[in-house]
Design a protein around this motif. Structure first.
Motif, PDB file in Angstrom:
ATOM      1  N   THR B 211      -8.541  -9.169  -6.440  1.00  0.00           N
ATOM      2  CA  THR B 211      -8.931  -8.276  -6.475  1.00  0.00           C
ATOM      3  C   THR B 211     -10.144  -6.899  -5.604  1.00  0.00           C
ATOM      4  O   THR B 211      -9.608  -5.803  -5.162  1.00  0.00           O
ATOM      5  N   PHE B 212     -11.221  -7.779  -5.666  1.00  0.00           N
ATOM      6  CA  PHE B 212     -12.285  -6.238  -4.905  1.00  0.00           C
ATOM      7  C   PHE B 212     -11.455  -6.293  -3.330  1.00  0.00           C
ATOM      8  O   PHE B 212     -11.785  -4.908  -2.863  1.00  0.00           O
ATOM      9  N   ASN B 215      -8.572  -3.387  -3.864  1.00  0.00           N
ATOM     10  CA  ASN B 215      -8.361  -2.364  -4.238  1.00  0.00           C
ATOM     11  C   ASN B 215      -9.612  -2.077  -3.277  1.00  0.00           C
ATOM     12  O   ASN B 215     -10.108  -0.369  -3.025  1.00  0.00           O
ATOM     13  N   TYR B 217     -10.947   0.414  -0.363  1.00  0.00           N
ATOM     14  CA  TYR B 217     -10.941   0.808   0.254  1.00  0.00           C
ATOM     15  C   TYR B 217     -11.062   2.022   1.444  1.00  0.00           C
ATOM     16  O   TYR B 217     -10.972   2.339   2.891  1.00  0.00           O
ATOM     17  N   PHE B 218     -12.706   1.880   1.747  1.00  0.00           N
ATOM     18  CA  PHE B 218     -13.060   2.151   3.007  1.00  0.00           C
ATOM     19  C   PHE B 218     -13.152   1.150   4.343  1.00  0.00           C
ATOM     20  O   PHE B 218     -13.108   1.994   5.030  1.00  0.00           O
ATOM     21  N   THR B 221     -10.447   2.579   6.074  1.00  0.00           N
ATOM     22  CA  THR B 221      -9.773   3.710   5.890  1.00  0.00           C
ATOM     23  C   THR B 221     -10.795   3.519   7.645  1.00  0.00           C
ATOM     24  O   THR B 221     -10.637   4.215   8.154  1.00  0.00           O
ATOM     25  N   THR B 233      -4.293   1.155  -0.798  1.00  0.00           N
ATOM     26  CA  THR B 233      -4.952   2.180  -0.914  1.00  0.00           C
ATOM     27  C   THR B 233      -5.050   3.125  -0.395  1.00  0.00           C
ATOM     28  O   THR B 233      -5.093   4.234  -0.160  1.00  0.00           O
ATOM     29  N   LEU B 236      -1.715   4.829  -0.264  1.00  0.00           N
ATOM     30  CA  LEU B 236      -1.055   5.824  -0.697  1.00  0.00           C
ATOM     31  C   LEU B 236      -2.568   7.285  -1.315  1.00  0.00           C
ATOM     32  O   LEU B 236      -2.015   8.554  -1.234  1.00  0.00           O
ATOM     33  N   LYS B 237      -3.411   6.761  -0.073  1.00  0.00           N
ATOM     34  CA  LYS B 237      -4.212   7.737  -0.342  1.00  0.00           C
ATOM     35  C   LYS B 237      -3.812   9.158   0.937  1.00  0.00           C
ATOM     36  O   LYS B 237      -3.762  10.216   0.796  1.00  0.00           O
ATOM     37  N   SER B 254       1.274   4.513  -7.123  1.00  0.00           N
ATOM     38  CA  SER B 254      -0.455   4.324  -8.160  1.00  0.00           C
ATOM     39  C   SER B 254       0.012   2.700  -8.996  1.00  0.00           C
ATOM     40  O   SER B 254      -0.510   1.672  -9.116  1.00  0.00           O
ATOM     41  N   ALA B 257       0.974   0.278  -6.701  1.00  0.00           N
ATOM     42  CA  ALA B 257      -0.664  -0.684  -5.982  1.00  0.00           C
ATOM     43  C   ALA B 257      -1.280  -0.929  -6.942  1.00  0.00           C
ATOM     44  O   ALA B 257      -2.433  -1.983  -6.603  1.00  0.00           O
ATOM     45  N   ALA B 258      -1.047  -0.741  -8.399  1.00  0.00           N
ATOM     46  CA  ALA B 258      -2.323  -1.365  -9.552  1.00  0.00           C
ATOM     47  C   ALA B 258      -1.421  -2.802  -9.910  1.00  0.00           C
ATOM     48  O   ALA B 258      -2.792  -3.555  -9.972  1.00  0.00           O
ATOM     49  N   PRO B 261      -3.507  -6.478  -8.720  1.00  0.00           N
ATOM     50  CA  PRO B 261      -4.092  -6.876  -9.215  1.00  0.00           C
ATOM     51  C   PRO B 261      -4.431  -6.826 -11.100  1.00  0.00           C
ATOM     52  O   PRO B 261      -5.203  -7.744 -11.736  1.00  0.00           O
ATOM     53  N   VAL B 262      -3.755  -6.219 -11.772  1.00  0.00           N
ATOM     54  CA  VAL B 262      -3.340  -6.735 -12.876  1.00  0.00           C
ATOM     55  C   VAL B 262      -2.670  -7.866 -13.228  1.00  0.00           C
ATOM     56  O   VAL B 262      -3.451  -8.139 -14.003  1.00  0.00           O
TER      57      VAL B 262
END
Lengths: 306, 283
Positions: B211-212, B215, B217-218, B221, B233, B236-237, B254, B257-258, B261-262
């Motif tokens: 999950t980490f 998800n 994003y930083f 990029t 992530t 999507l942005k 979205s 993307a979700a 992990p769900v």
């Protein structure tokens, strides 16, 4: 005789020292990797903060110049102040999570599924949460638009207003964070010693009194973890800001984490030295919490050993 | 048990509780319902401002088709898996070893090394950003999945070591002592005794790291620029910039993307929670 002894002697050396050497063999890959990618960069960054550097051409040593510039930088103060707002309001996740946990700590039909559904905003990416809330806040066709009309704020844009943008982002950030604290507290409530609760009830403790004097102290571990992860989350807030406002309007919803990125790596320029100075400030703030956390772990270790 | 079990309360309280429970759940999930409903709608509903009414058309599949054929969404999803799974394996493998070393051996720098792992794990990403990006450039891995994975593995090793070390430390020491008496080598002890016992910890770490990293994003990029290596992530942005007001597509994307992990969360919930609470769960 000597020749005879040499072979078994070598084996005894390994046998004797195996326990001393093995930990380093097990540690080596992880520790080397971690040092290269995490520990060393911290010091390199602090070093870069004393230089002027665009990332390509040779860098120039400027001493404290970057930090002196920070002191005069209005946007730095706005970001710093917003981080303080994040720290304060993000903390709401802790009591709200606790309240929800108490509300949900019952055995009724379907409660397991209900709990799972309460948890799961936490596993969704912050990018997705940020996108959802940005759309919710849209002034004309967003979800809250009808409510804004109702209170006479027709066409009001939360994220485009310098006074409300940060609160709008924090509110969105609270959604997964409350779920996180809820998870921690439900586990905590589950591990509470039932005998103490019963003993308290026998003594006539009820309601808030029982909660405050008997339950809450037993939730210490959960509270500690919830506060730590919430503080770290508040100071690390980057994704939400990047998705929802990119620091706007005019930097009014910026936070240090995003401001650093903007200075060092975005279309605004490649000011590596200045960016590193901002990162160093953020790191210093964070270090207080990290040391506090480590101090507590150290105390627990000592208690365990005695 | 705290609070008092509801079935010991007056019947009226029980009814109130049973009414409030679903209501609170619905309020809590409003954001999720919002995107679920919007992913069904067509552009007509969006421009007409029909956000909460009944969708005038059922277009989920057409939206999914749009998202998957007109955008690099499939590529992004694949990239996310290519980043997430190797990171998960790498970080867990490294931390089994570091965790074992720190839990089982007494040496002078033991606690210091342990605290270095913990401290590194909490550091703000920005203090690592420039040197890590530089390093990745220098070894020729900027803009590649491998470059991103290497960093993630190293960083996640901090958290995983904290978790593994505490888990292994709580195992009965007699097992190890007995094996040592029998003359088992340290590697044998690790491989034959410790590893099988850490299975629940490994499961918990796998779900969490999945999950980490999924998800993240930083770092996506900072270390990736092109569509060819971009995870979902960041993808999507960037699509968000192109879609602007196409909320039906945004919602559909979205959801895509979700979903991983769900699913992971619902399948492995017990392990997931054990991981988050640093193993403070019973049973």
């Amino acid at each position: 005789m000597e020749l005879n002894n040499s072979k078994p002697k070598r084996i005894t050396w390994w046998q004797k020292n195996q326990v001393k050497i093995s930990p380093w063999i097990f540690l080596a890959p992880g520790l080397i990797f971690f040092s290269i990618y995490v520990i060393a960069p911290i010091f390199v960054s602090i070093g870069i903060s004393f230089y002027q550097w665009d990332g390509l051409s040779p860098s120039t040593y400027v001493g404290l110049q970057n930090y002196i510039e920070l002191l005069d930088d209005e946007y730095f103060y706005i970001s710093l102040w917003n981080n303080v707002k994040w720290l304060i309001f993000f903390m709401l996740a802790v009591p709200i999570g606790l309240g929800l946990a108490i509300f949900l700590n019952q055995i009724v039909f379907g409660i397991r599924l209900i709990k799972s559904l309460f948890f799961f905003p936490f596993v969704i990416s912050q990018v997705v949460i940020g996108l959802i809330f940005t759309w919710f806040y849209q002034p004309n066709y967003g979800v809250i638009a009808p409510f804004l009309d109702l209170i006479g704020l027709e066409g009001f844009s939360i994220l485009a207003n310098e006074d409300t943008a940060t609160y709008g982002i924090i509110f969105a950030g609270l959604y997964p964070q409350i779920a996180y604290c809820l998870i921690l507290y439900l586990t905590g409530l589950n591990n509470i010693n039932p005998e103490q609760i019963e003993a308290g009830r026998m003594d006539g403790a009820k309601g808030f009194h029982l909660f405050w004097n008997i339950v809450l102290p037993q939730l210490r571990h959960a509270t500690f973890l919830a506060i730590v992860v919430t503080v770290i989350g508040a100071l690390r807030s980057f994704d939400m800001v990047a998705i929802m406002t990119q620091g706007g309007p005019y930097g009014y919803s910026n936070v240090l984490a995003y401001y650093m990125f903007e200075q060092a790596l975005s279309e605004y320029g490649y000011r590596m030295g200045y960016g590193s100075a901002i990162a160093t400030v953020l790191f210093t703030i964070m270090m207080f919490y990290i040391l506090f956390f480590i101090y507590r772990m150290y105390r627990n270790e000592r208690e365990d050993n005695n | 048990m705290f609070p008092t079990p509801i079935h010991q309360r007056p019947i009226i309280n029980q009814y109130i509780y049973k009414i409030f429970l679903p209501i609170s759940l619905i309020i809590w999930l409003i954001p999720i319902f919002g995107i679920l409903m919007t992913s069904i709608r067509g552009l007509g509903d969006i421009t007409a401002g029909n956000m909460w009414g009944t969708p005038s058309e059922f277009l989920l599949f057409s939206n999914l088709h749009d998202v998957f054929t007109n955008t690099p969404m499939i590529k992004y999803t694949l990239n996310s898996f290519k980043v997430t799974i190797p990171t998960m394996l790498g970080a867990v493998a490294l931390s089994c070893m570091t965790g074992f070393a720190l839990a089982n051996y007494k040496f002078r720098t033991n606690l210091i090394i342990f605290f270095i792992f913990i401290a590194g794990n909490f550091v703000p990403f920005q203090i690592l950003m420039i040197p890590v990006r530089d390093l990745t450039f220098k070894i020729g891995l900027y803009n590649t999945i491998t470059g991103l994975v290497l960093f993630h593995v190293a960083f996640q090793t901090g958290f995983c070591t904290l978790f593994m070390r505490n888990f292994i430390k709580a195992l009965p020491q007699e097992l190890i002592e007995a094996a040592r008496m029998d003359g088992a080598s340290e590697f044998r002890i690790f491989w034959k005794i410790i590893l099988p016992l850490t299975r629940p910890a490994i499961a918990a770490l796998c779900v969490l790291i999945f999950t980490f990293i999924w998800n993240d994003y930083f770092w996506a990029t900072v270390l990736i620029q092109g569509d060819h290596a971009m995870p979902i992530t960041a993808g999507l942005k960037s699509l968000n910039g192109q879609w602007i007001t196409a909320y039906h597509l945004l919602s559909t994307g979205s959801i895509v993307a979700a979903i991983p992990p769900v699913i992971m969360f619902f399948l492995m919930q017990k392990h997931f929670i054990a991981g988050l609470t640093l193993g403070a769960t019973k049973g």
